[in-house]
Design an enzyme around this catalytic site. Structure first.
Site, PDB file in Angstrom:
ATOM      1  CD  GLU A 195      35.704 -10.403   8.532  1.00 54.05           C
ATOM      2  OE1 GLU A 195      35.162 -11.465   8.865  1.00 54.05           O
ATOM      3  OE2 GLU A 195      35.647  -9.977   7.363  1.00 54.05           O
TER       4      GLU A 195
ATOM      5  CG  HIS B 291      29.919 -13.965   8.892  1.00 53.91           C
ATOM      6  ND1 HIS B 291      31.211 -14.333   9.100  1.00 53.91           N
ATOM      7  CD2 HIS B 291      29.963 -12.950   7.981  1.00 53.91           C
ATOM      8  CE1 HIS B 291      32.018 -13.581   8.351  1.00 53.91           C
ATOM      9  NE2 HIS B 291      31.294 -12.750   7.653  1.00 53.91           N
TER      10      HIS B 291
ATOM     11  CG  HIS C 186      31.873  -8.290   9.398  1.00 50.74           C
ATOM     12  ND1 HIS C 186      31.847  -7.474   8.285  1.00 50.74           N
ATOM     13  CD2 HIS C 186      32.092  -9.536   8.928  1.00 50.74           C
ATOM     14  CE1 HIS C 186      32.012  -8.207   7.205  1.00 50.74           C
ATOM     15  NE2 HIS C 186      32.170  -9.462   7.564  1.00 50.74           N
TER      16      HIS C 186
ATOM     17  CG  ASP D 218      36.025 -12.618   1.150  1.00 52.59           C
ATOM     18  OD1 ASP D 218      36.296 -12.688   2.362  1.00 52.59           O
ATOM     19  OD2 ASP D 218      34.867 -12.745   0.704  1.00 52.59           O
TER      20      ASP D 218
ATOM     21  CD  GLN E 152      38.323 -14.127   5.266  1.00 50.90           C
ATOM     22  OE1 GLN E 152      39.013 -15.036   5.714  1.00 50.90           O
ATOM     23  NE2 GLN E 152      37.710 -14.223   4.100  1.00 50.90           N
TER      24      GLN E 152
HETATM   25  C1  GLA Z   1      33.133 -11.804   5.311  1.00 49.14           C
HETATM   26  C2  GLA Z   1      33.227 -12.801   4.230  1.00 49.14           C
HETATM   27  C3  GLA Z   1      32.871 -12.171   2.933  1.00 49.14           C
HETATM   28  C4  GLA Z   1      31.525 -11.507   2.997  1.00 49.14           C
HETATM   29  C5  GLA Z   1      31.495 -10.535   4.122  1.00 49.14           C
HETATM   30  C6  GLA Z   1      30.129  -9.947   4.287  1.00 49.14           C
HETATM   31  O1  GLA Z   1      34.194 -10.942   5.342  1.00 49.14           O
HETATM   32  O2  GLA Z   1      34.492 -13.413   4.163  1.00 49.14           O
HETATM   33  O3  GLA Z   1      32.894 -13.118   1.920  1.00 49.14           O
HETATM   34  O4  GLA Z   1      30.536 -12.474   3.195  1.00 49.14           O
HETATM   35  O5  GLA Z   1      31.884 -11.148   5.307  1.00 49.14           O
HETATM   36  O6  GLA Z   1      29.617  -9.414   3.118  1.00 49.14           O
END
Ligand code: GLA
Length: 369
Positions: free
Chosen positions: A334, A126, A198, A269, A306
């Site tokens: 996301e 990020h 996010h 994830d 995501q």
């Molecule tokens: C994203 C990542 C996760 C995590 C979140 C924040 O979605 O893919 O693995 O790091 O952000 O906690």
């Protein structure tokens, strides 16, 4: 009397069309003495959104249930300090320059090797100390269709990325109860970019769990990942796996399934690849909470999403409602390019050159079923 007033403030029922507005106030002051502003947007239906200039974070967003009751549907901290000091869960924030992971923080661009900070075990996540931790400039664009423009200039070399990058993000709360997010950026030197948002959604109105929500993703394939959540390069078909959301499925159904891929991310994830690869706006996802009737449709021109099922929430953060945010009390959808694209030649390009305009849009639209 006070109790009544409080209730009226938090639980606005849909009324006849009202006047829309955008108002500004001081939200907090950083330890360096810089003011962080809060903008409150209200559309003609009574839907409300609060945005702060730190990270451009959406700290609240209401949506109506099937009885017309508006309740907050995004997770957030209860006090400013966590937004001001690192936003550990990236709650509601704009993510950049590169949303998601870059393996070991390394990439090569036009024969130059770059090393970005490693902030997620062995990888870069990020944007490092990214756009979620920067104070954005804000300008009200319209009060009729409440709209706020945020801008930030990331200087050449910031967090290791090349090029001065000018970024604008426009949040519009339409009078049809949609949140539109328009991103634009330009650079003076070849760079990479993958912006996203996010927000953690929970449509129940109580922020307890997302396991009772149903999700649909218009994606036949997803990216398999290694133990550090970096794509292996394989685009695997979801059919017959827990990753199949091609028809709406209860999120809790397969989440504890004995599947290596789910063990790695402690749940979902992962990045799903949309079937429709056109760069135009298209419907890509639907999230439904049956009890309240709230439905959220996602549209985007991005190639992937995501879906993160809030696996790292661990019960230590206080909820805006009752109790704390437990594991899976919120989820992120996301929209973005594939993770680690700068290192994976087969993935669509995330390169932005001087003179080019990065332009993309995502819409989260709220309705009831
Ligand atoms: C994203 C990542 C996760 C995590 C979140 C924040 O979605 O893919 O693995 O790091 O952000 O906690």
């Amino acid at each position: 009397m006070l109790g009544c007033k409080e209730e009226a403030k938090n639980e606005i029922h849909s009324v006849a069309e009202a006047k829309s507005s955008v108002t500004q106030s001081v939200y907090a002051v950083t330890s360096e003495g810089e003011e962080v502003y809060k903008y409150s947007l209200i559309n003609t239906k009574g839907m409300q959104m609060e945005v702060i200039t730190m990270g451009g974070a959406i700290i609240s967003l209401t949506a109506p249930d099937r009885d017309g009751k508006y309740e907050d549907v995004v997770l957030g901290y209860t006090t400013p300090d966590l937004y001001l000091n690192g936003n550990p869960s990236y709650f509601g924030a704009i993510i950049g320059r590169y949303g998601n992971r870059i393996a070991k923080g390394k990439f090569t661009l036009e024969d130059i090797d770059y090393q970005l900070p490693v902030n997620d075990e062995v990888n870069h996540l990020h944007g490092g100390k990214g756009f979620d931790q920067k104070i954005w400039k804000a300008k009200i664009i319209s009060e009729d269709e409440p709209s706020l423009k945020l801008s930030y200039t990331s200087i050449d070399g910031e967090e290791g990325y090349p090029g001065n990058l000018n970024v604008t993000v426009i949040y519009t709360l339409t009078n049809k109860n949609a949140l539109e997010i328009s991103y634009e950026a330009d650079t003076d030197k070849t760079t990479i970019i993958n912006l996203t948002q996010h927000s953690y959604f929970n449509l129940s109105g109580n922020f307890k769990t997302i396991l009772d929500h149903n999700l649909e993703l218009k994606a036949d394939r997803f990216l398999t990942v290694d133990s550090t959540l970096i794509p292996t390069g394989e685009l695997r078909y979801v059919a017959g796996t827990p990753f199949d959301f091609t028809t709406a499925k209860n999120i809790g159904k397969d989440i504890n399934a004995d599947n290596d891929q789910l063990v790695i991310g402690k749940g979902y994830d992962h990045c799903w690849i949309f079937n429709n690869t056109v760069k135009h706006m298209k419907e890509v996802a639907g999230l439904y909470h049956k009890e309240s009737g709230r439905y959220m449709t996602v549209y985007t021109d991005q190639p992937a999403i995501q879906f993160y099922s809030g696996n790292f929430l661990d019960g230590t953060l206080k909820s805006k409602k009752q109790g704390n945010y437990e594991k899976r009390s919120g989820l992120c959808l996301e929209t973005q390019h594939y993770p680690d694209s700068p290192n994976q030649k087969e993935f669509p390009s995330v390169v932005l050159k001087a003179g080019e305009l990065y332009k993309t849009k995502t819409i989260y639209e709220f309705s009831v079923k």
